[in-house]
Scaffold this motif. Structure first.
Motif, PDB file in Angstrom:
ATOM      1  N   THR A   4     101.726  13.963  13.803  1.00 18.14           N
ATOM      2  CA  THR A   4     101.321  12.503  13.218  1.00 18.14           C
ATOM      3  C   THR A   4     101.892  11.350  14.061  1.00 18.14           C
ATOM      4  N   HIS A  22     106.754   5.219   9.267  1.00 20.32           N
ATOM      5  CA  HIS A  22     106.102   6.080   9.744  1.00 20.32           C
ATOM      6  C   HIS A  22     104.703   5.845   9.182  1.00 20.32           C
ATOM      7  N   LEU A  80     102.651  13.005   4.130  1.00 23.76           N
ATOM      8  CA  LEU A  80     101.614  13.989   4.492  1.00 23.76           C
ATOM      9  C   LEU A  80     101.288  14.776   3.203  1.00 23.76           C
ATOM     10  N   LEU A 121      96.197  12.183  13.057  1.00 21.43           N
ATOM     11  CA  LEU A 121      96.786  13.559  12.587  1.00 21.43           C
ATOM     12  C   LEU A 121      96.116  14.419  13.344  1.00 21.43           C
ATOM     13  N   GLY A 162      97.474  11.701   5.721  1.00 19.62           N
ATOM     14  CA  GLY A 162      98.619  10.956   5.869  1.00 19.62           C
ATOM     15  C   GLY A 162      98.501   9.475   5.896  1.00 19.62           C
ATOM     16  N   GLY A 166     104.645   7.191   5.470  1.00 21.11           N
ATOM     17  CA  GLY A 166     104.980   8.339   6.111  1.00 21.11           C
ATOM     18  C   GLY A 166     104.858   9.823   5.432  1.00 21.11           C
ATOM     19  N   ILE A 219     101.402   6.340   9.281  1.00 17.16           N
ATOM     20  CA  ILE A 219     100.385   7.435   9.808  1.00 17.16           C
ATOM     21  C   ILE A 219      99.196   6.724  10.419  1.00 17.16           C
ATOM     22  N   CYS A 246     102.027   7.297  14.656  1.00 15.75           N
ATOM     23  CA  CYS A 246     102.104   6.208  13.667  1.00 15.75           C
ATOM     24  C   CYS A 246     101.662   4.823  14.330  1.00 15.75           C
TER      25      CYS A 246
END
Lengths: 297, 890
Positions: B36, B20, B359, B25, B353, B357, B22, B38
């Motif tokens: 999020t 993922h 946060l 967001l 992010g 992946g 990112i 990707c």
């Protein structure tokens, strides 16, 4: 030092590779990340800067200082349509179109109105995409240390996306339906105003500036002909039909004239070169992918 | 909509969280959900508690390319909608609560930013989405229908808009859109009530256009506190401008080759600015920038050195990273955003992010100190960490067969194909082995508790060994076309080889070594090719070559190589004996299959036309790689890596149309897949990920199969379809439309099986004999009742365990159902093949939601299972009832 073909052939025997081979591979890969990647990025930047220069971005307030170029659009085989277009950067500032109507041997002459200009969106989009690609490249200058191949691939993917888009904008002009063309602002730009049975379209195809003139005739409402509206296309053929304001039209003649814009040809070459550079760098990285994904079982 | 959804997905995610990386967001207004997007096109929903604990809840599938922006799409809190846009121009409207796709559309242009705004139209407020991107206008889109209503156009120097901001002036009661174009020209549009009411696509021209000489503008935002200043962030500097005449109040350049990426006002006199590599700084603005101060505008026109604001806070992201023992290397710059709560508890949150992946959250303090300070991360979690924390770990489809002694990570499944006719799943793994296993049985092991847990190496399986390293694709050609030998299984690997196996004996029949790169895809040529090509499979390798490998002749009959760019799509012109190869740069190569000669290589419009022409000639032969018109049957068999990436929309779209749209009660047109109660689809969000598996249960087909088998048992009263109708009518009380349809299908299926049976006995007796022998030869794979196993698995997963103890006991003792190990991740298929899948970590979210009211100790696992099931069971209630009513009789 790096010979992709050689390393490639080592691929199948990777799992049996000796420790020495692995060390050599690792060294080669480090060299690739440290030296080769930056060399390629430098080269890419040079090529793209050259491409970007061709588009001659107008600085705000100084638009009028841009060079004006005249292009004579004609064809050797037919002389019904002749056009003289003035291109200033991405904008068509003047246009003179002469149209010889076959049956009446009368010559129609149209010009852009004084207050009107026509922006070629394809050129602007291509220019913006190149500048975005350059922006991506400039964020990773020679002092930046690439740590993984994935990082390089990601950057290359982003750059290639912009470059492919830039090139596609020039190589694939927008396909329009005839009613879209008839209602576009282009029809209102001329003096004297375009008659209802003539339509024009300007676009870029590869490195050529193209002018298409459609001559129409109105289909009588009780016509026996099968009415089938044409879909969208870059260039419609004679016989294509459409409906507008409850009137049905059929294209009777299509005239297409074009002229090569030398600097657009340059940019296309630059796009192709830089796309290949990007892909070759990705291919070099992928030679080692089995190396960094390698897990003994 | 949910009433029609007869297909219920259950996901086995495995231990590795999907990649993922990112790209965008969003925090919803109530601060309970973070969203999020990707680079691979998936969207992840994360739940956030008031204490700022975050936990991933679900993943949304549907976009085919990188998510470029996310925005909320509703103002009220009772329905939470958000909109997402992708690089390829798709836009989707999603319900944040259940992950349903409500609306979707596709434009030719890609949006870079979308902002939601409520315009006042008369007395009403209308939700609008303002979009800017790779086009010179600002498009105003209706937030419920996603239709373009009108556009904001520039008269002077029209160019792409790089950033925009919307404000409502209290003075004039007008909504103003301020935007900066890529050439650095600031533009102002005024949206009057008349404009918002416009229905036709008349353009709205700008009110003002002023060059502010900023190249590479990243963001522009208004000070909502004073409404008198404007923050413009460019990569080289950020500036505060007077909102009235746009004169520069202060300017700060970037240092140490960092480049600014965005910023926002966090109070009347402070701004938060972040860099591209993820560091953030808070600056206190000098008095000349603050409109309340008497020195406001005192520096206008002076040299800009005099007004450099002091740095008061730095949010040092880099040092935070050292907290982790082994920080995952980032492969692209992180995304940073700032959100502030308009309701209690008034959080001011900086969220970041990154490509791993992860946060990270920072709570921005309101206090203002004079000395520069640093703050540490408040909360941080990555998708993989959330997966790792799970007990029991998230199950993969054949985990029990893949854990090697002495290692805790199972061998990853890298390619798989499900053979519905045999109920078997073929899994190629990263160590080069291929496992053949009954799909329902292995799914039961992973999902349900029972005696099978004690058996080692259960269920019976077969291992094929031959590849030296990772298996990248598996193909069972017989599934696509009966012209192939039903024993042949074809697999490709990173060791450049393609291997043909006998699926019944496990024997390796042939190894093709014709490619100079990893095999990426195996495809079956269409029906109407020449006979020679008909017995080939087409292999695509990462050295940009395509091969036609004849399974019958055991040799490569054509190798088309030396393409400069990776192969994106393979198409066919069987009538002309052409193989059409589309490359990623847009070039198209046309190869003659018989001679192996390159007929043409074209680009541009011609290339597009050639590809489109292939679609027109034979719509069924379109490849799944980049075009949507693929039927499910082909989709199921193409395990290609690139195709899998696109699967999220294209294949599911067909799945949805094939499986959901069975409402046209046309008997002759019954979809083939109604015979398959269970379809196992492998999926990966990124090429480098291992496969995750989704079990698609077709509820209707489960019922039909159960009834058919019941009727076929030697019970004299039930053999004829007529008696079946009676018994069914009794059970269903009044015979709903659905029941009638199911009944018809049962009858059809029975007739078909009877016919097949007769055919077999009459004409193909020898063939049948041979087949039986083969079947008995496949010793390790025992015969089992596929239908019953499927039904058992399905019902056990669906039952709301823990709500009624008595019922639970009946289910276990009398019906033989089994309790799940852990909450099951269901999915929801919504329109257009969009799909929402619950992440295995969703139970943690449910847990934290419940633990507020109930004592957490008393809350058993099964309660969560029950709660998780509740949402989905509503959707399938009618069918479940139907199923349940027949269950005891079986």
């Amino acid at each position: 030092m790096l010979n992709p073909q050689r390393s490639l052939s080592e691929g199948p025997t990777m799992s049996a590779a000796s420790q020495v081979e692995r060390t050599v591979l690792e060294e080669e890969f480090n060299w690739l990340l440290k030296e080769e990647v930056h060399a390629v990025l430098k080269q890419l930047q040079d090529v793209l800067k050259e491409a970007s220069r061709r588009f001659s971005m107008p600085s705000p307030g100084l638009e009028s200082q841009l060079k004006q170029e005249n292009f004579i659009l004609g064809s050797s085989t037919m002389d019904q349509v002749k056009g003289v277009l003035t291109l200033q950067g991405e904008v068509l500032t003047q246009a003179d179109i002469n149209l010889k109507v076959a049956k009446s041997s009368q010559v129609l002459h149209f010009q852009f109105r004084e207050d009107k200009q026509w922006k070629l969106q394809q050129i602007q989009d291509a220019r913006n995409h190149v500048n975005q690609a350059l922006l991506l490249l400039s964020s990773r200058d020679s002092s930046y240390h690439f740590k993984t191949g994935a990082e390089v691939n990601k950057l290359m993917d982003a750059v290639m996306l912009q470059l492919t888009r830039a090139r596609n904008r020039l190589t694939t002009p927008a396909s329009l339906t005839l009613p879209e063309l008839a209602t576009s602002g282009l029809m209102k730009m001329f003096s004297p105003p375009m008659p209802g049975d003539v339509m024009v379209n300007f676009y870029i195809n590869l490195s050529k500036l193209c002018l298409t003139v459609y001559q129409l005739h109105v289909l009588p409402p009780n016509t026996t002909k099968n009415f089938k509206p044409a879909g969208s296309s870059v260039l419609h053929n004679p016989g294509a039909m459409f409906e507008l304001n409850n009137n049905r039209f059929e294209v009777s003649h299509v005239h297409k004239v074009e002229c090569v814009v030398p600097w657009l040809n340059d940019t296309l070459v630059f796009f192709t070169i830089s796309l290949q550079l990007c892909q070759q760098l990705k291919d070099k990285i992928s030679v080692f992918s089995s190396f960094w994904n390698y897990r003994p079982f | 909509m949910s009433g029609n959804s007869l297909v219920l997905p259950i996901v086995l995610w495995g231990r590795t969280a999907p990649t993922h990386c990112i790209s965008s967001l969003l925090v919803m207004d109530d601060f309970s959900t973070i969203i999020t997007g990707c680079h691979d096109g998936q969207i992840c929903l994360w739940d956030m508690t008031p204490e700022l604990e975050i936990c991933p809840r679900a993943m949304l599938f549907g976009h085919t390319s990188s998510i470029t922006c996310l925005s909320k799409a509703s103002a009220c809190s009772d329905k939470q909608y958000m909109v997402s846009a992708s690089e390829s121009g798709e836009m989707c409207l999603w319900d944040v609560n259940d992950g349903r796709c409500i609306e979707f559309t596709k434009l030719a242009c890609a949006h870079v930013d979308i902002q939601f705004y409520q315009f006042t139209v008369g007395t009403q407020k209308e939700g609008r989405l303002l979009c800017n991107g790779h086009y010179p206008e600002i498009l105003v889109v209706d937030s419920t229908s996603l239709e373009v209503l009108y556009s904001l156009v520039s008269k002077i120097c029209p160019d792409w808009i790089s950033s925009m901001s919307i404000i409502r002036s209290h003075r004039t009661q007008e909504d103003t859109v301020v935007a900066v174009s890529v050439t650095g020209i600031l533009k102002v549009w005024i949206i009057t009530a008349e404009v918002s009411r416009m229905q036709d696509l008349d353009p709205v021209f700008e009110e003002e256009s002023k060059p502010i000489y900023c190249q590479g503008c990243q963001s522009i935002s208004f000070c909502t506190y004073t409404q008198s200043s404007l923050l413009v962030v460019c990569s080289n500097y950020w500036r505060v401008l007077d909102a009235g005449d746009y004169s520069v109040l202060c300017s700060v350049s970037s240092e140490n080759d960092q480049s600014w990426a965005g910023g926002q006002f966090i109070s009347a006199d402070r701004v938060l600015i972040w860099t591209e590599d993820g560091c953030s700084y808070i600056y206190k603005l000098p008095a000349s920038c603050v409109s309340a101060s008497e020195h406001f505008r005192s520096d206008v026109g002076k040299t800009q050195d005099g007004s450099v604001p002091p740095l008061v806070y730095s949010i040092a992201d880099r040092s935070d990273k050292q907290l982790f023992i082994c920080p995952p290397l980032l492969i692209c710059p992180p995304v940073t955003r700032f959100f502030f709560g308009r309701r209690e508890p008034f959080h001011k949150l900086l969220i970041q992010g990154d490509s791993a992946g992860r946060l990270s959250l920072w709570s921005i303090p309101d206090t203002c100190s004079e000395q520069p300070q640093t703050t540490t991360v408040w909360s941080s979690i990555s998708l993989q960490e959330a997966f790792d924390k799970l007990v029991p770990v998230s199950a993969g489809i054949i985990d029990q067969l893949s854990v090697l002694p002495g290692k805790d990570q199972p061998i990853k499944v890298t390619a798989s194909v499900y053979i519905p006719s045999q109920g078997r799943l073929v899994c190629g793994r990263e160590d080069g082995s291929i496992i053949l296993v009954p799909a329902t049985q292995t799914a039961i092991v992973q999902l349900l508790q029972g005696e099978h847990m004690l058996r080692r190496g259960w269920p019976p399986h077969r291992t094929l060994r031959g590849h030296r390293n990772k298996v990248t694709c598996v193909l069972y050609p017989y599934q696509v076309s009966p012209r192939y030998d039903q024993r042949s299984l074809v697999s490709g690997g990173v060791d450049f080889s393609v291997i043909v196996w006998d699926i019944f004996t496990g024997e390796m029949k042939h190894i093709f070594c014709v490619h100079g790169g990893e095999i990426s895809q195996l495809i079956v040529p269409p029906e109407n090719c020449s006979t020679r090509v008909q017995h080939c499979v087409c292999s695509v390798a990462s050295d940009h070559s395509v091969g036609l490998l004849s399974l019958r002749e055991r040799k490569c009959i054509m190798l088309a190589s030396r393409h400069l760019f990776p192969i994106q799509v393979i198409k066919w012109r069987p009538a002309d004996d052409y193989l059409v190869v589309g490359c990623s740069d847009g070039s198209v190569y046309v190869w003659q299959m018989d001679t192996g000669a390159l007929d043409r290589c074209v680009m541009g419009i011609t290339a597009v036309e050639i590809l489109n022409a292939c679609d027109e000639v034979a719509p069924s032969t379109v490849d799944a790689l980049s075009h949507s018109a693929v039927n499910l049957k082909q989709a199921m068999t193409r395990r290609s890596l690139a195709a899998l990436k696109n699967m999220a929309t294209h294949k599911l779209q067909t799945l949805a149309t094939n499986l959901l749209a069975t409402d046209n009660a046309d008997k002759g047109n019954l979809p083939k897949y109604s015979h398959n109660a269970l379809v196992v689809q492998a999926m990966k969000t990124n090429v480098t990920d291992p496969d995750m598996h989704i079990l698609f249960f077709d509820v209707e087909a489960v019922i039909i199969q159960l009834l058919t088998e019941e009727a076929q048992r030697p019970n004299p009263t039930l053999v004829s379809p007529e008696t079946l109708q009676k018994s069914q009518a009794g059970a269903d009380k009044g015979g709903s439309f659905l029941a009638n349809k199911i009944f018809k299908q049962v009858k059809e299926t029975m007739k078909e099986t009877i016919k097949e049976h007769l055919l077999d006995e009459d004409e193909e007796e020898e063939e049948e004999q041979r087949r039986r022998e083969e079947k008995s030869k496949s010793l390790s794979l025992l015969e089992y009742n596929l239908t019953m196993d499927t039904a058992k698995l399905f019902m056990s997963c669906l039952h709301a365990w823990g709500l009624n103890l008595q019922l639970d006991n009946i289910c276990m003792d009398r019906l033989g159902m089994l309790r799940p190990h852990c909450p099951i991740s269901f999915g929801l298929i919504s329109r257009g093949g969009h799909m929402s899948l619950m992440l295995p970590t969703f139970k943690v979210c449910v847990w934290s939601a419940l633990s507020g009211s109930v004592e957490s100790r008393k809350l058993s696992l099964s309660d969560i299972v029950g709660k998780g099931t509740y949402g989905v069971s509503r959707a399938v209630t009618t069918h479940t009832c139907c199923l349940s009513s027949h269950w005891p009789t079986l």
